[in-house]
Design an enzyme around this catalytic site. Structure first.
Site, PDB file in Angstrom:
ATOM      1  CG  HIS A  34      40.949  35.947  12.181  1.00  0.00           C
ATOM      2  ND1 HIS A  34      41.038  36.016  10.820  1.00  0.00           N
ATOM      3  CD2 HIS A  34      40.374  34.756  12.463  1.00  0.00           C
ATOM      4  CE1 HIS A  34      40.556  34.911  10.280  1.00  0.00           C
ATOM      5  NE2 HIS A  34      40.132  34.122  11.268  1.00  0.00           N
ATOM      6  CG  ASP A  72      40.337  35.146  19.274  1.00  0.00           C
ATOM      7  OD1 ASP A  72      39.572  35.911  18.683  1.00  0.00           O
ATOM      8  OD2 ASP A  72      41.149  34.407  18.689  1.00  0.00           O
TER       9      ASP A  72
HETATM   10  C1  LIG Z   1      43.078  28.235  16.675  1.00  0.00           C
HETATM   11  C2  LIG Z   1      43.309  28.875  15.307  1.00  0.00           C
HETATM   12  C3  LIG Z   1      42.370  30.004  15.146  1.00  0.00           C
HETATM   13  C4  LIG Z   1      43.027  31.273  15.521  1.00  0.00           C
HETATM   14  C5  LIG Z   1      42.059  32.204  16.103  1.00  0.00           C
HETATM   15  C6  LIG Z   1      42.007  33.510  15.419  1.00  0.00           C
HETATM   16  C7  LIG Z   1      43.210  34.374  15.722  1.00  0.00           C
HETATM   17  C8  LIG Z   1      40.740  34.236  15.805  1.00  0.00           C
HETATM   18  O1  LIG Z   1      40.724  35.399  15.906  1.00  0.00           O
HETATM   19  S1  LIG Z   1      39.305  33.316  16.055  1.00  0.00           S
HETATM   20  C9  LIG Z   1      38.013  34.491  16.032  1.00  0.00           C
HETATM   21  C10 LIG Z   1      37.453  34.583  14.681  1.00  0.00           C
HETATM   22  N1  LIG Z   1      36.265  35.412  14.631  1.00  0.00           N
HETATM   23  C11 LIG Z   1      35.090  35.012  15.089  1.00  0.00           C
HETATM   24  O2  LIG Z   1      34.913  33.933  15.629  1.00  0.00           O
HETATM   25  C12 LIG Z   1      33.984  36.024  14.929  1.00  0.00           C
HETATM   26  C13 LIG Z   1      32.677  35.439  14.444  1.00  0.00           C
HETATM   27  N2  LIG Z   1      32.860  34.570  13.313  1.00  0.00           N
HETATM   28  C14 LIG Z   1      33.193  35.002  12.091  1.00  0.00           C
HETATM   29  O3  LIG Z   1      33.340  36.171  11.818  1.00  0.00           O
HETATM   30  C15 LIG Z   1      33.392  33.931  11.059  1.00  0.00           C
HETATM   31  O4  LIG Z   1      32.866  32.724  11.548  1.00  0.00           O
HETATM   32  C16 LIG Z   1      34.850  33.737  10.649  1.00  0.00           C
HETATM   33  C17 LIG Z   1      35.372  34.992   9.943  1.00  0.00           C
HETATM   34  C18 LIG Z   1      35.728  33.420  11.841  1.00  0.00           C
HETATM   35  C19 LIG Z   1      34.946  32.546   9.678  1.00  0.00           C
HETATM   36  O5  LIG Z   1      34.179  32.839   8.524  1.00  0.00           O
HETATM   37  P1  LIG Z   1      33.573  31.679   7.666  1.00  0.00           P
HETATM   38  O6  LIG Z   1      33.202  32.258   6.360  1.00  0.00           O
HETATM   39  O7  LIG Z   1      34.476  30.504   7.646  1.00  0.00           O
HETATM   40  O8  LIG Z   1      32.334  31.230   8.547  1.00  0.00           O
HETATM   41  P2  LIG Z   1      30.898  31.912   8.769  1.00  0.00           P
HETATM   42  O9  LIG Z   1      30.663  33.025   7.825  1.00  0.00           O
HETATM   43  O10 LIG Z   1      30.744  32.254  10.195  1.00  0.00           O
HETATM   44  O11 LIG Z   1      29.901  30.750   8.373  1.00  0.00           O
HETATM   45  C20 LIG Z   1      30.043  29.452   8.834  1.00  0.00           C
HETATM   46  C21 LIG Z   1      29.557  28.529   7.726  1.00  0.00           C
HETATM   47  O12 LIG Z   1      29.644  27.195   8.184  1.00  0.00           O
HETATM   48  C22 LIG Z   1      28.356  26.607   8.116  1.00  0.00           C
HETATM   49  N3  LIG Z   1      28.218  25.679   9.242  1.00  0.00           N
HETATM   50  C23 LIG Z   1      28.497  25.903  10.534  1.00  0.00           C
HETATM   51  N4  LIG Z   1      28.231  24.826  11.263  1.00  0.00           N
HETATM   52  C24 LIG Z   1      27.762  23.887  10.420  1.00  0.00           C
HETATM   53  C25 LIG Z   1      27.293  22.562  10.568  1.00  0.00           C
HETATM   54  N5  LIG Z   1      27.256  21.950  11.766  1.00  0.00           N
HETATM   55  N6  LIG Z   1      26.888  21.925   9.483  1.00  0.00           N
HETATM   56  C26 LIG Z   1      26.919  22.490   8.259  1.00  0.00           C
HETATM   57  N7  LIG Z   1      27.342  23.749   8.058  1.00  0.00           N
HETATM   58  C27 LIG Z   1      27.751  24.436   9.110  1.00  0.00           C
HETATM   59  C28 LIG Z   1      27.394  27.756   8.198  1.00  0.00           C
HETATM   60  O13 LIG Z   1      26.135  27.412   7.711  1.00  0.00           O
HETATM   61  C29 LIG Z   1      28.116  28.777   7.349  1.00  0.00           C
HETATM   62  O14 LIG Z   1      27.924  28.456   5.994  1.00  0.00           O
HETATM   63  P3  LIG Z   1      27.806  29.605   4.870  1.00  0.00           P
HETATM   64  O15 LIG Z   1      29.160  30.265   4.794  1.00  0.00           O
HETATM   65  O16 LIG Z   1      27.462  28.867   3.609  1.00  0.00           O
HETATM   66  O17 LIG Z   1      26.744  30.557   5.314  1.00  0.00           O
HETATM   67  C30 LIG Z   1      43.174  27.818  14.156  1.00  0.00           C
HETATM   68  C31 LIG Z   1      43.224  28.547  12.799  1.00  0.00           C
HETATM   69  C32 LIG Z   1      43.832  27.527  11.831  1.00  0.00           C
HETATM   70  C33 LIG Z   1      43.846  26.231  12.619  1.00  0.00           C
HETATM   71  C34 LIG Z   1      44.811  25.166  12.128  1.00  0.00           C
HETATM   72  C35 LIG Z   1      44.520  24.787  10.670  1.00  0.00           C
HETATM   73  O18 LIG Z   1      43.124  24.460  10.507  1.00  0.00           O
HETATM   74  C36 LIG Z   1      45.417  23.619  10.183  1.00  0.00           C
HETATM   75  C37 LIG Z   1      45.390  22.422  11.114  1.00  0.00           C
HETATM   76  C38 LIG Z   1      44.079  21.628  11.006  1.00  0.00           C
HETATM   77  C39 LIG Z   1      44.112  20.400  11.871  1.00  0.00           C
HETATM   78  O19 LIG Z   1      42.867  19.715  11.733  1.00  0.00           O
HETATM   79  C40 LIG Z   1      44.339  20.825  13.335  1.00  0.00           C
HETATM   80  C41 LIG Z   1      45.602  21.611  13.494  1.00  0.00           C
HETATM   81  C42 LIG Z   1      45.683  22.837  12.582  1.00  0.00           C
HETATM   82  C43 LIG Z   1      47.118  23.328  12.669  1.00  0.00           C
HETATM   83  C44 LIG Z   1      44.698  23.935  13.042  1.00  0.00           C
HETATM   84  C45 LIG Z   1      44.930  24.365  14.511  1.00  0.00           C
HETATM   85  C46 LIG Z   1      44.022  25.527  14.957  1.00  0.00           C
HETATM   86  O20 LIG Z   1      42.667  25.148  15.012  1.00  0.00           O
HETATM   87  C47 LIG Z   1      44.174  26.706  14.013  1.00  0.00           C
HETATM   88  C48 LIG Z   1      45.592  27.246  14.151  1.00  0.00           C
END
Ligand SMILES: C[C@H](CCC[C@H](C)C(=O)SCCNC(=O)CCNC(=O)[C@H](O)C(C)(C)COP(=O)(O)OP(=O)(O)OC[C@H]1O[C@@H](n2cnc3c(N)ncnc32)[C@H](O)[C@@H]1OP(=O)(O)O)[C@H]1CC[C@H]2[C@@H]3[C@H](O)C[C@@H]4C[C@H](O)CC[C@]4(C)[C@H]3C[C@H](O)[C@]12C
Length: 394
Positions: free
Chosen positions: A134, A164
């Protein structure tokens, strides 16, 4: 605060650019929102089966299509969508898109004009390419986190603004715009490998390239711009608010001293490092004697470089920000910053409607990209797509 942009009805800089943004956490949504604000038609591709609530709070101006990429017909649908798109933004760690059969070699082969933007923390290669992370991890790896923080304290990450958003969402948008511009000459798309570690390092080029200037010779928190200097600091006022002081140049420092009611002939020189801690105490005790608005009355209209530290409630109401309409209010009464920078002929025209629900535009988008009603019905019956019309109509 304005509700309608002055640019309404005019062509926008990115009119006609079709963007597919695969739903991600924070950086990719900002990237897509910037492109949408400046006129691109951005479709956020959300997951199906969808989660109950959209977590993207940066969905302004986007439409949502809910598609299951894990199922072969879903991946095939995305391939087809990419055939008609200019830009794809993907926010997953390296290898995820390849595993889905949606890697760049496949999609660029099918649409050589596609700009394939990969927005990740660690980039597409290197030891950490497949690791989770992150913002704080990326800032740490860039070297920049070691410079942030107050004297004697641990390094401090300023929210998730640096990696980010500055080094991630914004620089990725810049990479996309550069690639779109280059495509007007070559006719070809390309891959944009936007690593947040490198983005934040690049954004901090000044820090890197000023290492020999003597600006950073002292430990963290004791230098000119890292809260070491009394004239580059925040100070608490008598009503519990704060003022920000950035009086670096001697002529501006003189005005600060005057505004504080001090006599410069009785003070140590501005750059006497050893006197900085005492001077900070002196400034703090003086700032504590008046309210924020009293200090504003003293410093507004001077060049002392002293401004109020405004809350989110106060910032949109400040006279300067109001004069420039720097904040906007949408149809849901939500306040947010107006897109920046301002372009004189083709300014951004942000949408004033609420953000899309997940799957709200599934059918509309598929039709627009050339899918037939029969094909859409098949995708529904295969449970590869979802729509959310019910919620949208509430
Ligand atoms: C806003 C908050 C987030 C804070 C930001 C934070 C500080 C950051 O730094 S964000 C930057 C993160 N890093 C990156 O983006 C870099 C690149 N990405 C990654 O490294 C990774 O994606 C990861 C580490 C971020 C996540 O890893 P993960 O294993 O989950 O994912 P991937 O390996 O990338 O694989 C994705 C898999 O998903 C599949 N996929 C994708 N799309 C589809 C699709 N369409 N259909 C089917 N499948 C799909 C893909 O195939 C992959 O599958 P496999 O793994 O099998 O290969 C927010 C953080 C928390 C939030 C809150 C929380 O959720 C609770 C509440 C929820 C509510 O609904 C809303 C309010 C919340 C309070 C919510 C509010 C905010 O959103 C948050 C605070």
């Amino acid at each position: 605060m304005f509700r309608r942009s002055a640019g309404s009805g005019r062509a926008m800089a990115l009119s006609g650019v079709r963007v597919l943004e695969l739903a991600g956490l924070a950086p990719a949504p900002l990237c897509g929102m910037i492109l949408a604000d400046f006129g691109a038609r951005v479709v956020r591709v959300d997951r199906a089966p969808r989660s109950a609530v959209a977590t993207d709070v940066q969905g302004r101006g986007k439409r949502s299509l809910a598609l299951d990429l894990k199922r072969p017909p879903g991946a095939a649908a995305l391939r087809r969508l990419c055939g008609g798109a200019d830009v794809l933004i993907e926010p997953f760690r390296h290898g995820v898109m390849e595993k889905l059969g949606l890697g760049p070699e496949v999609l660029l082969h099918e649409n050589p004009r596609l700009i394939y933007a990969r927005l990740t923390g660690f980039g597409q290669t290197g030891k950490y390419a497949k690791s989770a992370g992150h913002d704080i991890n990326y800032v740490a790896l860039s070297g920049v986190l070691s410079k942030l923080g107050r004297k004697g304290e641990n390094p401090y990450a300023p929210l998730n603004l640096l990696a980010d958003f500055a080094g991630g969402g914004v620089l990725c948008a810049l990479g996309i715009i550069i690639a779109l511009y280059e495509r007007t000459i070559s006719g070809k798309g390309q891959v944009v490998d936007a690593s947040m570690v490198e983005g934040i390092a690049y954004i901090s080029s000044f820090l890197w390239k000023s290492q020999n200037l003597g600006l950073w010779n002292r430990p963290r928190g004791e230098n000119l711009l890292d809260s070491g200097a009394p004239f580059y600091e925040t100070y608490k006022t008598s009503d519990g608010k704060f003022m920000a002081v950035g009086a670096i140049e001697p002529q501006f420092y003189d005005q600060l001293i005057k505004g504080l009611g001090l006599d410069s002939s009785k003070l140590p020189s501005q750059l006497s490092f050893s006197d900085w801690p005492e001077m900070k105490k002196k400034f703090a005790s003086i700032f504590a004697q008046k309210t924020q608005s009293e200090w504003c009355r003293i410093f507004d209209g001077t060049d002392a470089c002293v401004t109020p530290v405004l809350s989110f409630d106060d910032a949109p109401l400040h006279q300067h920000n109001k004069q420039r309409s720097s904040f906007i209010k949408n149809d849901q009464e939500e306040i947010s910053p107006r897109p920046a920078p301002l372009l004189s002929r083709t300014p951004a025209v942000p949408s004033f409607e609420r953000d899309p629900f997940i799957g709200e535009h599934t059918e509309e988008v598929l039709l627009e990209y050339g899918f037939t009603q029969e094909e859409i019905a098949k995708l529904y019956s295969d449970k590869v797509i979802e729509s959310n019309k019910l919620k949208a109509n509430l």
